[in-house]
Design an enzyme around this catalytic site. Structure first.
Site, PDB file in Angstrom:
ATOM      1  CB  ALA A 213      73.589  28.533   4.706  1.00 40.79           C
TER       2      ALA A 213
ATOM      3  CD  GLN B 208      73.770  25.917  14.597  1.00 43.87           C
ATOM      4  OE1 GLN B 208      73.124  26.178  15.599  1.00 43.87           O
ATOM      5  NE2 GLN B 208      73.846  24.699  14.105  1.00 43.87           N
TER       6      GLN B 208
ATOM      7  NE  ARG C 187      87.668  42.116  22.077  1.00 42.19           N
ATOM      8  CZ  ARG C 187      86.415  41.745  21.863  1.00 42.19           C
ATOM      9  NH1 ARG C 187      86.108  40.470  21.813  1.00 42.19           N
ATOM     10  NH2 ARG C 187      85.456  42.639  21.693  1.00 42.19           N
TER      11      ARG C 187
ATOM     12  CD  GLN D  24      79.213  41.535   4.851  1.00 42.47           C
ATOM     13  OE1 GLN D  24      78.629  41.941   5.855  1.00 42.47           O
ATOM     14  NE2 GLN D  24      79.341  40.250   4.578  1.00 42.47           N
TER      15      GLN D  24
ATOM     16  CB  VAL E  63      73.612  39.630  14.098  1.00 44.74           C
ATOM     17  CG1 VAL E  63      73.528  38.459  15.078  1.00 44.74           C
ATOM     18  CG2 VAL E  63      72.244  40.294  13.943  1.00 44.74           C
TER      19      VAL E  63
ATOM     20  NE  ARG F 138      72.256  35.610  26.069  1.00 45.82           N
ATOM     21  CZ  ARG F 138      73.345  35.526  25.320  1.00 45.82           C
ATOM     22  NH1 ARG F 138      74.257  36.508  25.352  1.00 45.82           N
ATOM     23  NH2 ARG F 138      73.544  34.483  24.530  1.00 45.82           N
TER      24      ARG F 138
ATOM     25  CG  HIS G 105      76.955  41.650  21.810  1.00 41.71           C
ATOM     26  ND1 HIS G 105      76.091  41.117  22.746  1.00 41.71           N
ATOM     27  CD2 HIS G 105      77.326  40.621  21.012  1.00 41.71           C
ATOM     28  CE1 HIS G 105      75.944  39.815  22.501  1.00 41.71           C
ATOM     29  NE2 HIS G 105      76.685  39.494  21.460  1.00 41.71           N
TER      30      HIS G 105
END
Length: 328
Positions: A13, A15, A100, A114, A131, A164, A189
């Site tokens: 749910a 963005q 961090r 997970q 992601v 990009r 990333h």
């Protein structure tokens, strides 16, 4: 119709999830002849579950012919049950004053759980795309927490960085993005990633013949690509969501349906290529066919490139060391 595919999506749910789910249900990830069941995971709090219910209501209202079923839950064992594909979108965002290393620790807990749930209930050939940031290290944690699954099937998303970089080259050259091939994004990333167009072509012509300008490369191209996420937050007030969802679709579509010989960038466990330690999730150029990827081998690495690759590798090694005690 082909056999249906069960797709688990975490942070459903949020963005990115909101930008992603409708496109999966419309057939953009697996093709227009492949029915899908969406198995959506959200946090157990009331607000997140209510938002998920609203997303599911909207999905119903689209009447997608390919949407064969839906599950919405706060239980990973239900969300990952018999999943063919798992898109791990949800992660703990960096809060004010958070270091961090704190972010790494918080996410390590999420992705350990997970990974264990995937190991327990997902299909043995499940394909996983992480992601949620820090994506490479989160993918590594999930992989290490799922010892019974194929480690090669745990990947991190560098396709947004790849896209990009494609867009920046397209603008510079005044060429369509579809005409540009053999672009690479190496590494993590993160802002240390290294977009590399040394082998890239536009309409079959080497790009370095058109842009033989190391100053533009070092001072404009690389920083623009690596800081693009921050630049979007600055003007939009929110992080990249639609472009991230689009990159997730590109990544999984090409992995499952094949890249037709074209190079794409995926964060995958290293096989030792280019001196990257085995098992580290690192951005490499790959080609894909029949649901499997192969790292493009034996590309020469010049001094300029080695400096950037060493920097992004050092960051990943530092991240891995900081969470190593959690994986023992």
């Amino acid at each position: 119709m082909k056999s249906l595919v069960r797709v688990a999506v975490t942070g459903a749910a949020g963005q990115i999830g909101y930008s992603l789910l409708f496109r999966i249900a419309a057939g953009e990830m697996f093709g227009k002849d492949r029915p899908v069941i969406l198995q959506m995971l959200e946090l157990p709090d009331e607000k997140a579950q209510a938002a998920l219910k609203g997303v599911m209501m909207e999905l119903e209202d689209c009447a997608f012919p390919l949407l064969a079923g839906m599950v919405g839950t706060d239980n990973p064992d239900i969300a990952f049950k018999d999943a063919d594909v798992a898109l791990l979108v949800g992660s703990r965002p960096r809060g004010p004053g958070m270091e961090r290393k704190d972010l790494l620790m918080e996410n390590a807990k999420i992705f350990t759980a997970q990974g264990a749930a995937l190991n327990k209930v997902a299909r043995r050939d499940v394909k996983v795309l992480v992601v949620g940031n820090p994506a490479n290290t989160n993918a590594y944690i999930a992989m290490k927490s799922a010892p019974d699954l194929n480690p090669k099937h745990f990947t991190a998303m560098l396709r947004l960085d790849h896209n990009r970089a494609l867009s920046q080259l397209s603008t510079k050259l005044s060429k369509p993005v579809a005409n540009i091939e053999k672009l690479i994004v190496w590494g993590n990333h993160s802002p240390t990633m290294y977009p590399d167009y040394r082998f890239a072509t536009a309409d079959g012509t080497p790009i370095i013949e058109a842009i033989n300008d190391q100053a533009w490369n070092a001072n404009s191209f690389i920083p623009t690509v690596s800081k693009r996420g921050a630049a979007i937050i600055e003007v939009r007030g929110l992080s990249s969501a639609a472009s991230a969802a689009n990159a997730a679709i590109d990544h999984m579509r090409d992995w499952l349906l094949g890249s037709n010989g074209k190079w794409i960038t995926m964060g995958v466990p290293s096989d030792g290529s280019y001196g990257i330690p085995e098992g580290m999730i690192f951005g490499f150029p790959v080609t894909t066919t029949n649901g499997e990827y192969s790292i493009v081998k034996d590309l020469p690495i010049d001094t300029f490139s080695k400096t950037y690759i060493d920097k992004t590798l050092a960051e990943l090694e530092e991240e891995r060391a900081s969470i190593a005690h959690l994986l023992r």
